[in-house]
Design an enzyme around this catalytic site. Structure first.
Site, PDB file in Angstrom:
ATOM      1  N   THR A 184       0.847  -1.189   0.000  1.00 52.18           N
ATOM      2  CA  THR A 184       0.000   0.000   0.000  1.00 52.18           C
ATOM      3  C   THR A 184       0.880   1.235   0.000  1.00 52.18           C
ATOM      4  OG1 THR A 184      -1.757  -1.038   1.257  1.00 52.18           O
ATOM      5  CG2 THR A 184      -1.548   1.324   1.541  1.00 52.18           C
ATOM      6  N   GLY A 238      -4.397  -4.859   7.424  1.00 57.87           N
ATOM      7  CA  GLY A 238      -5.276  -3.782   7.858  1.00 57.87           C
ATOM      8  C   GLY A 238      -6.147  -4.099   9.059  1.00 57.87           C
TER       9      GLY A 238
HETATM   10  N1  ASP Z   1      -3.186  -2.185   4.595  1.00 58.06           N
HETATM   11  C1  ASP Z   1      -3.672  -2.816   3.410  1.00 58.06           C
HETATM   12  C2  ASP Z   1      -4.930  -3.566   3.700  1.00 58.06           C
HETATM   13  O1  ASP Z   1      -5.015  -4.230   4.716  1.00 58.06           O
HETATM   14  C3  ASP Z   1      -2.727  -3.769   2.774  1.00 58.06           C
HETATM   15  C4  ASP Z   1      -1.288  -3.437   2.773  1.00 58.06           C
HETATM   16  O2  ASP Z   1      -0.822  -2.415   3.207  1.00 58.06           O
HETATM   17  O3  ASP Z   1      -0.562  -4.273   2.286  1.00 58.06           O
HETATM   18  O4  ASP Z   1      -5.809  -3.559   2.888  1.00 58.06           O
END
Ligand code: ASP
Length: 324
Positions: A184, A238
């Site tokens: 992300t 997340g």
């Molecule tokens: N934080 C993001 C989610 O849980 C994924 C990530 O950062 O890899 O959707």
């Protein structure tokens, strides 16, 4: 009166006990001038994204414009498997995107479970600027995006489709995100005028359940900005960022006098302490920037890095981590 004096004294020294470095930074006469403008963002791709943000910031532009322009670079990169086009789909083969943005006046906008739009961050900004709401999801977000002139396109690239088909062979879904399998982009910036803003955008965890939304579009979890204090953003699994309201927690800790680094460490420590059986198999990383342009980052496991851009800096830095 005596009680009040006692109270004030204990509050002041309580603050000092929390963080001598940041509290001493409050003494106006000795405070160095803030390092600005500055932009920081998550992972390797942060460098390229920062370059786009820097074009705005170095021309005395607004942090809000910088973070939007910055993360759009990552959203448009088909080789990035967890942001925008090229993002790995959910278990049913749908690429569903989450994003949010927040400015120096507490204005914020968010979209979640949005499909077929390459720049969810720009749709989130329109939600912030053109509606009375903070968050639109799914079909409603899509209708809104179309009404704002965004065009639909297929975001499932051949590479992502092939990866999904391979996954279908065994269909093993592990809710833990492998520490190499997420990226992300979260970005926070401080502009020439001393204003903070942030943006966060993702296609989320690969092979997630259809309809799953992570922390990235949740104001207070994946991103939070308070122009009096600082800004923070998150990456990683997340569900665990949401459980501790990660980004908001970090900003509140900075308000209490913690440095950005200390605040990120506290947030990771909270996950580790509360979920001693889970943290070993999941990655979460936090990034924070305060009003003075000081930054910090920390993750549960090794492997999280972040990019920093300022007048005297253009770096990719390995974040500290709790466990090897
Ligand atoms: N934080 C993001 C989610 O849980 C994924 C990530 O950062 O890899 O959707």
């Amino acid at each position: 009166m005596t009680d009040r004096r006692k109270f004030l004294k204990s509050t002041i020294f309580g603050g000092l006990a929390v963080s001598t470095s940041s509290v001493s930074g409050l003494a106006c006469s000795t405070k160095p001038s803030p390092k600005k403008p500055i932009v920081i963002s998550t992972w390797n791709h942060g460098k390229e994204a920062n370059a786009a943000a820097w074009e705005v910031l170095s021309n005395k532009g607004r942090a809000l414009d910088a973070v939007e322009k910055g993360v759009m670079v990552t959203e448009a990169d088909p080789d990035n498997a967890t942001v925008g086009i090229g993002g790995f789909p959910d278990r049913d083969g749908n690429v569903t995107l989450d994003a949010c943005i927040m400015d120096e006046n507490d204005n914020c906008g968010s979209v979640a479970f949005l499909q077929n739009f390459k720049h969810p961050i720009s749709v989130a900004r329109k939600v912030m600027e053109e509606t009375p709401h903070v968050m639109l999801v799914g079909e409603g977000a899509k209708r809104f995006a179309l009404s704002q002139g965004f065009e639909e396109e297929n975001l499932l690239t051949p590479k992502a489709e092939a990866a999904w088909k391979k996954w279908l062979e065994n269909q093993e879904y592990q809710p833990e995100i492998n520490i190499e399998n997420h990226d992300t982009i979260g970005m926070v910036a401080l502009d020439e005028n001393g204003h903070l803003s942030g943006a966060c955008t993702t296609s989320g965890a690969a092979w997630k359940m259809h309809g799953r939304v992570g922390d990235s579009p949740i104001i207070g979890a994946g991103l939070f900005v308070d122009n009096e204090v600082g800004a923070a953003t998150a990456t990683g699994l997340g569900e665990f960022v949401i459980k501790i309201c990660g980004a908001h927690m970090i900003v509140e800790l900075m308000r209490q006098g913690y440095s950005p680094q200390e605040a990120c460490e506290q947030a990771v420590n909270r996950i580790v302490k509360k979920y001693p059986n889970d943290y070993k198999n999941l990655q979460v990383g936090f990034l924070a920037l305060n009003k003075n342009g000081e930054y910090g980052a920390y993750s549960i496991h090794k492997g999280f890095n972040f990019a920093v851009r300022a007048h005297d800096q253009d770096d990719l830095i390995d974040a500290g981590h709790y466990s090897g």
